[in-house]
Design a protein around this motif. Structure first.
Motif: not given
Length: 325
Positions: A82-83, A87-91, A119-120, A124-126
């Motif tokens: 993920g890194r 680093q935006v939730p849309e990705n 990966h951190c 909002p992703v969580y």
């Protein structure tokens, strides 16, 4: 080597694992043969849990672990994803998960990954149902055996632990970062999820080898990320100002029993915490990797030593980091 069972994973892992960030060259250059020697040295000492990520050296760490896995066989490899994108939730969507997963499987040379951790990601992703649905689908498809999260904050950890299929939480936990003891570790125990303690030596501070005169390479995050210029500053020296960390180390040094190193003492402190499944120090050579595993065989810290760790934290560190993460 002591092994501890992670209920949601359905398997045991060595209580001392190996963090493989440094094999990707974000801690200065690491020769390929030296990297493989670190991996084999750790396994020879009983380590069965190896933690890497697709972003470490842009895949170099995963590829080296993959070579080791082909030679060694029965070890557990956790990676992260993920890194490598903005680093935006849309990705954080299913299509990207599959693309990242394909790359990691190629790098590691396996059809199914043992454990994949977000990966951190952005906070909002969580909380996204769609994210967990996509991860569940990847388990159903045989791409991954299980998934977990790597977090920056305790609140992120608690949000993830409320999800029934989150197998593990990777979080910074060390003698300079005590906040996870309050709520995160008890919640993980209740949920049957694993706790993977990362940055256990506070980026080497708790090895006791550094002084005010120590310098780090230009491509070492302990140089370029001291103020959080590249990623969360909590990942570098646990977010503690370097000079304060050195002062804390001098206090902790007086608590270390004869015959132990400060690093082994610091690792043993983590192992003693209820709920910890594995601690993942890094190593730059096989000797360091094997020295770290000695902590698993040491007796628990005395009540006086444990109190000394708490007192050092409360006096020097708590005002600087406790409310931040």
């Amino acid at each position: 080597m002591e092994n501890r069972k992670i209920t949601r994973l359905g398997r045991e892992v060595s209580v001392v694992g190996l963090g493989c960030w440094q094999l990707g060259a974000d801690w200065g250059e690491v020769d390929e043969n030296d990297a493989l020697a670190v991996l084999h040295g750790a396994a020879d000492a009983g380590v069965t849990f190896f933690d890497t990520a697709d972003v470490y050296g842009d895949g170099r760490s995963e590829r080296l672990v993959g070579r080791f896995l082909a030679e060694r066989g029965d070890v557990f490899v956790a990676t992260k994803m993920g890194r490598r994108v903005e680093q935006v939730p849309e990705n954080y969507v299913a299509a990207n998960f599959r693309e990242w997963n394909d790359r990691s499987r190629r790098n590691l040379g396996v059809d199914t990954l043992d454990l994949v951790q977000l990966h951190c990601p952005p906070t909002p992703v969580y909380s996204s149902d769609a994210v967990y649905d996509a991860l569940d689908a990847m388990v159903d498809e045989g791409r991954i055996k299980a998934y977990g999260v790597s977090v920056e904050t305790c609140e992120e950890a608690l949000t993830a632990l409320a999800r029934p299929n989150v197998a593990s939480v990777q979080i910074i936990l060390n003698c300079l970062r005590l906040k996870p003891l309050e709520r995160v570790l008890p919640a993980a125990v209740e949920a049957g999820a694993g706790i993977i303690a990362r940055v256990p030596l506070a980026s080497g501070l708790l090895s006791g080898r550094y002084t005010a005169q120590t310098t780090f390479a230009e491509n070492d995050h302990r140089n370029y990320n001291r103020h959080g210029d590249a990623f969360d500053v909590g990942e570098t020296f646990s977010g503690v100002p370097y000079e304060v960390g050195l002062e804390a180390v001098e206090r902790l040094r007086g608590l270390v029993p004869s015959g132990q190193t400060l690093a082994q003492f610091a690792l043993r402190w983590i192992i003693d915490q209820p709920g910890v499944s594995t601690v993942i120090p890094g190593a730059r050579n096989a000797g360091q990797a094997q020295a770290n595993t000695v902590a698993a065989a040491l007796p628990p810290l005395s009540a006086e030593a444990a109190a000394g760790v708490r007192e050092t934290y409360d006096a020097l560190i708590r005002p600087l980091v406790h409310d931040r993460w």
